[in-house]
Scaffold this motif. Sequence first.
Motif, PDB file in Angstrom:
ATOM      1  N   ALA A  65       0.505  -1.351  -0.375  1.00 30.74           N
ATOM      2  CA  ALA A  65       0.123   0.081   0.196  1.00 30.74           C
ATOM      3  C   ALA A  65       0.815   1.177   0.183  1.00 30.74           C
ATOM      4  O   ALA A  65       0.509   2.366  -1.095  1.00 30.74           O
ATOM      5  CB  ALA A  65      -1.037   0.112   1.127  1.00 30.74           C
ATOM      6  N   ALA A  66       1.752   1.051   0.571  1.00 27.02           N
ATOM      7  CA  ALA A  66       2.643   2.011   0.839  1.00 27.02           C
ATOM      8  C   ALA A  66       3.637   2.419  -0.692  1.00 27.02           C
ATOM      9  O   ALA A  66       3.568   3.679  -1.497  1.00 27.02           O
ATOM     10  CB  ALA A  66       4.115   2.144   1.786  1.00 27.02           C
ATOM     11  N   ALA A  67       3.965   1.484  -1.537  1.00 23.03           N
ATOM     12  CA  ALA A  67       4.936   1.309  -2.682  1.00 23.03           C
ATOM     13  C   ALA A  67       3.444   2.555  -3.377  1.00 23.03           C
ATOM     14  O   ALA A  67       3.882   2.556  -4.928  1.00 23.03           O
ATOM     15  CB  ALA A  67       5.312   0.531  -2.882  1.00 23.03           C
ATOM     16  N   LYS A  68       2.021   1.917  -3.595  1.00 25.00           N
ATOM     17  CA  LYS A  68       0.719   2.597  -4.351  1.00 25.00           C
ATOM     18  C   LYS A  68       0.842   3.705  -4.256  1.00 25.00           C
ATOM     19  O   LYS A  68       0.920   4.328  -5.305  1.00 25.00           O
ATOM     20  CB  LYS A  68      -0.120   1.481  -3.554  1.00 25.00           C
ATOM     21  N   LEU A  69       1.125   4.200  -2.666  1.00 23.81           N
ATOM     22  CA  LEU A  69       1.157   5.603  -2.741  1.00 23.81           C
ATOM     23  C   LEU A  69       2.513   6.535  -3.453  1.00 23.81           C
ATOM     24  O   LEU A  69       1.696   7.388  -3.661  1.00 23.81           O
ATOM     25  CB  LEU A  69       0.489   5.786  -1.119  1.00 23.81           C
ATOM     26  N   THR A  70       3.348   6.142  -3.020  1.00 25.12           N
ATOM     27  CA  THR A  70       3.975   6.534  -4.132  1.00 25.12           C
ATOM     28  C   THR A  70       3.604   6.844  -5.454  1.00 25.12           C
ATOM     29  O   THR A  70       4.532   7.454  -5.810  1.00 25.12           O
ATOM     30  CB  THR A  70       5.529   5.591  -3.127  1.00 25.12           C
ATOM     31  N   GLY A  71       3.701   5.506  -5.830  1.00 24.92           N
ATOM     32  CA  GLY A  71       3.425   5.969  -7.210  1.00 24.92           C
ATOM     33  C   GLY A  71       2.395   6.928  -7.650  1.00 24.92           C
ATOM     34  O   GLY A  71       3.025   7.755  -8.530  1.00 24.92           O
ATOM     35  N   LEU A  72       1.429   7.480  -6.718  1.00 24.57           N
ATOM     36  CA  LEU A  72       0.526   7.753  -7.282  1.00 24.57           C
ATOM     37  C   LEU A  72       1.411   9.574  -6.934  1.00 24.57           C
ATOM     38  O   LEU A  72       0.826  10.293  -8.342  1.00 24.57           O
ATOM     39  CB  LEU A  72      -0.508   8.024  -5.670  1.00 24.57           C
ATOM     40  N   ALA A  73       1.838   9.497  -5.841  1.00 23.00           N
ATOM     41  CA  ALA A  73       2.861  10.702  -5.971  1.00 23.00           C
ATOM     42  C   ALA A  73       3.497  11.210  -7.085  1.00 23.00           C
ATOM     43  O   ALA A  73       4.020  12.002  -8.254  1.00 23.00           O
ATOM     44  CB  ALA A  73       3.693  10.390  -4.479  1.00 23.00           C
ATOM     45  N   MET A  74       3.944   9.791  -7.596  1.00 20.60           N
ATOM     46  CA  MET A  74       5.680   9.761  -9.068  1.00 20.60           C
ATOM     47  C   MET A  74       4.523  10.463 -10.346  1.00 20.60           C
ATOM     48  O   MET A  74       4.865  11.160 -10.893  1.00 20.60           O
ATOM     49  CB  MET A  74       5.364   9.015  -9.583  1.00 20.60           C
TER      50      MET A  74
END
Length: 156
Positions: A65-74
Motif C-alpha cells: 500500500a505504501a509503494a502504491k501511494l508512492t506511485g501515485l505521488a510519482m
Amino acid sequence: MSSNDQRLDALDLPLPPAPQAMGVYKPIVIVGDMAYLSGHAPLKEDGSMVTGRLGLNLDVEAGFAAAKLTGLAMLSTLRAELGSLDRVERLVKLLGLVRCTEGFVDQPAVINGCSELFRDVFGDDAGVAARSAVGTNALPGGIAVEIEAIFQIRQG
C-alpha cells in the motif's frame, strides 16, 4: 483504446499534490525524451508519510500500500510537469528501496504496489519496466519505501 489519463481516472485513485523538493534536487528532470524522477515517498492524503520498517511494524500488505501511494505521488509529479500522463510513452526503469529488517526478503512483493499501479495506468507493455527492489536499514524521515523511475516521454 483509452488514454493513460483515462485509465488513471477509471481506477478512481486521487492523486496527491505534486511533492515539492525537500533538499537540493529537482523532483523531475527531463532530458530529450527521457524523464528522470527523483526518489518519491509514500505520501498520504493528509500530507504525512507512511513510516515504519517492513518485517518489524509493517507487513507486506502495508508495504504494498505504501509503494502504491508512492506511485501515485510519482504520477502527480509527472502530470504536473507534463500536463498529461498521455505524454508518457513508457516506463523504462524503476528502483524501489524498502526500509526493512535484516531478515526481510519480500522487497519485490512490496514494490509491486507501485509496479502494478503503473501497469494499470500505462498498460501491460509500456507500464512494465526493468526493475530493482532493494532492502535498506534507513530511509529519510523513517519512510517505509522510496521509489525512483525513468520514463520515456513524447515531446510536448
